[in-house]
Design a protein around this motif. Structure first.
Motif, PDB file in Angstrom:
ATOM      1  N   ALA A  52      45.718  50.027  32.896  1.00 57.27           N
ATOM      2  CA  ALA A  52      45.258  48.835  33.333  1.00 57.27           C
ATOM      3  C   ALA A  52      45.566  49.098  35.080  1.00 57.27           C
ATOM      4  O   ALA A  52      44.935  48.424  35.839  1.00 57.27           O
ATOM      5  CB  ALA A  52      45.668  47.720  32.797  1.00 57.27           C
ATOM      6  N   ALA A  72      35.625  45.163  40.340  1.00 57.89           N
ATOM      7  CA  ALA A  72      34.817  44.845  39.306  1.00 57.89           C
ATOM      8  C   ALA A  72      35.527  44.304  37.917  1.00 57.89           C
ATOM      9  O   ALA A  72      36.971  44.535  38.080  1.00 57.89           O
ATOM     10  CB  ALA A  72      33.924  46.266  38.718  1.00 57.89           C
ATOM     11  N   SER A  73      34.684  43.879  37.128  1.00 61.12           N
ATOM     12  CA  SER A  73      35.668  43.361  35.817  1.00 61.12           C
ATOM     13  C   SER A  73      36.309  44.781  35.092  1.00 61.12           C
ATOM     14  O   SER A  73      35.808  45.632  35.123  1.00 61.12           O
ATOM     15  CB  SER A  73      34.436  42.767  34.815  1.00 61.12           C
ATOM     16  OG  SER A  73      35.045  42.523  33.792  1.00 61.12           O
ATOM     17  N   GLY A  91      41.541  45.770  36.992  1.00 60.70           N
ATOM     18  CA  GLY A  91      42.877  45.462  37.063  1.00 60.70           C
ATOM     19  C   GLY A  91      43.422  44.591  37.643  1.00 60.70           C
ATOM     20  O   GLY A  91      44.607  44.305  37.885  1.00 60.70           O
ATOM     21  N   THR A 107      45.686  41.898  35.731  1.00 62.40           N
ATOM     22  CA  THR A 107      46.951  42.636  35.117  1.00 62.40           C
ATOM     23  C   THR A 107      47.787  42.650  36.413  1.00 62.40           C
ATOM     24  O   THR A 107      48.934  42.417  36.304  1.00 62.40           O
ATOM     25  CB  THR A 107      46.721  44.138  34.892  1.00 62.40           C
ATOM     26  OG1 THR A 107      45.543  44.076  33.915  1.00 62.40           O
ATOM     27  CG2 THR A 107      47.883  44.674  34.368  1.00 62.40           C
TER      28      THR A 107
HETATM   29  P1  ADP Z   1      40.176  42.371  35.563  1.00 61.61           P
HETATM   30  O1  ADP Z   1      40.846  41.325  35.848  1.00 61.61           O
HETATM   31  O2  ADP Z   1      39.973  43.114  36.900  1.00 61.61           O
HETATM   32  O3  ADP Z   1      38.776  42.169  34.963  1.00 61.61           O
HETATM   33  P2  ADP Z   1      42.095  43.418  33.647  1.00 61.61           P
HETATM   34  O4  ADP Z   1      43.340  43.254  34.541  1.00 61.61           O
HETATM   35  O5  ADP Z   1      42.303  41.898  33.065  1.00 61.61           O
HETATM   36  O6  ADP Z   1      40.804  43.397  34.736  1.00 61.61           O
HETATM   37  O7  ADP Z   1      41.952  44.647  33.003  1.00 61.61           O
HETATM   38  C1  ADP Z   1      42.121  45.861  33.289  1.00 61.61           C
HETATM   39  C2  ADP Z   1      42.115  46.950  32.071  1.00 61.61           C
HETATM   40  O8  ADP Z   1      43.208  46.629  31.033  1.00 61.61           O
HETATM   41  C3  ADP Z   1      40.503  46.551  31.362  1.00 61.61           C
HETATM   42  O9  ADP Z   1      40.429  47.913  30.812  1.00 61.61           O
HETATM   43  C4  ADP Z   1      41.051  46.040  30.221  1.00 61.61           C
HETATM   44  O10 ADP Z   1      40.206  45.981  29.068  1.00 61.61           O
HETATM   45  C5  ADP Z   1      42.535  46.368  29.933  1.00 61.61           C
HETATM   46  N1  ADP Z   1      43.352  45.283  29.094  1.00 61.61           N
HETATM   47  C6  ADP Z   1      43.675  44.067  29.932  1.00 61.61           C
HETATM   48  N2  ADP Z   1      44.596  43.179  29.052  1.00 61.61           N
HETATM   49  C7  ADP Z   1      44.528  43.888  27.996  1.00 61.61           C
HETATM   50  C8  ADP Z   1      45.436  43.753  26.755  1.00 61.61           C
HETATM   51  N3  ADP Z   1      46.110  42.866  26.541  1.00 61.61           N
HETATM   52  N4  ADP Z   1      45.081  44.722  25.806  1.00 61.61           N
HETATM   53  C9  ADP Z   1      44.273  45.967  25.950  1.00 61.61           C
HETATM   54  N5  ADP Z   1      43.916  46.136  27.066  1.00 61.61           N
HETATM   55  C10 ADP Z   1      44.024  45.180  28.104  1.00 61.61           C
END
Ligand code: ADP
Ligand code: MG
Length: 238
Positions: A20, A39-40, A43, A46
């Motif tokens: 992530a 993009a979605s 990260g 995170t």
């Molecule tokens: P954004 O906010 O830019 O859409 P995220 O930070 O939510 O992206 O996610 C980054 C990556 O980490 C993505 O591939 C997402 O699927 C993965 N991810 C985020 N949270 C989790 C989680 N709790 N468990 C597994 N994968 C996760």
């Protein structure tokens, strides 16, 4: 104020490992207004969650005012979060049965009643909602609900406000209202605002834009040309 060094966050789901965040270096100064775009899945949430001490990195260092956040206790981390940080999200996360002033009083659990009410009123006035203090979320527009959430985030006088897609559930006119409030907090109160958005119009309010892809920072630039005044210069004039 904030420094990330080779920050990595892995998620393990079964046999899959998702990177992530993949070795992110980032420095953020006090009083900056920074937008994180991408993009979605790139990260953004995170990195926000780690910056806001809601999550921990798998590897790398997070320094806040020189202090290594990875080395302090869970208690110290939550104290830091309560004292220094405010949060707003796409979904306003208001409680359905409470009116605006009660929502804003919630973070002040250790304050006396009179003081709580006074500070909650001040915060609601700052976001232009003095007239709506006794309304419940269902009696407020989306933009007004987000403003209640901003007031709730401000009532503890945070130094950093984290906003994850704060306009994601709002139409463009209301988004402008909310962004103008965030801009005012940076310009007039010196609050550091760290904003996540995938909308360019929204990112344009920030002074600096960091772009992410696949857990890495692929671009980090100031949101103005050299001919335009800096944030400090604008502050000095206006
Ligand atoms: P954004 O906010 O830019 O859409 P995220 O930070 O939510 O992206 O996610 C980054 C990556 O980490 C993505 O591939 C997402 O699927 C993965 N991810 C985020 N949270 C989790 C989680 N709790 N468990 C597994 N994968 C996760
Ligand atoms: Mg996200």
């Amino acid at each position: 104020m904030i420094r990330l060094e080779a920050l990595t966050r892995l998620y393990r789901t079964g046999s899959e490992v998702v990177r992530a965040l993949d070795g992110v270096d980032l420095t953020i100064e006090r009083g900056e207004f920074i937008a994180i775009m991408g993009a979605s899945g790139s990260g953004k949430s995170t990195i926000m969650n780690i910056l806001g001490c809601l999550d921990r990195p798998t590897a790398g260092r997070y320094l806040f005012e020189g202090k290594d956040i990875g080395k302090i206790s869970e208690d110290s981390r939550s104290r830091l979060r309560g004292r220094e940080f405010g949060f707003i999200f796409q979904q306003f996360n208001l409680l359905p049965r409470m009116n605006a002033i009660e929502q804003v009083e919630l973070p002040m659990v250790y304050q006396s009643g009179g003081n709580r009410r006074k500070r909650a009123k001040q915060a609601l006035t700052m976001v232009g909602l003095a007239e709506r203090m006794n309304h419940k979320p269902t009696e407020l527009s989306g933009g007004q609900q987000q403003r209640v959430a901003i007031a709730r985030a401000l009532v503890m006088s945070p130094r950093v406000l984290f906003a994850d897609e704060p306009t994601g559930a709002l139409d463009s006119r209301t988004s402008e209202e909310v962004m103008a409030i965030l801009e005012g907090l940076v310009r007039n109160q010196g609050i550091t605002v760290i904003l996540v958005t995938h909308e360019q119009d929204v990112a344009n309010y920030a002074d600096r834009v960091v772009r992410m892809r696949d857990g890495k920072i692929i671009e980090d630039r100031m949101n103005r040309t050299a001919a335009e005044p800096t944030r400090q210069e604008r502050l000095a004039v206006g």
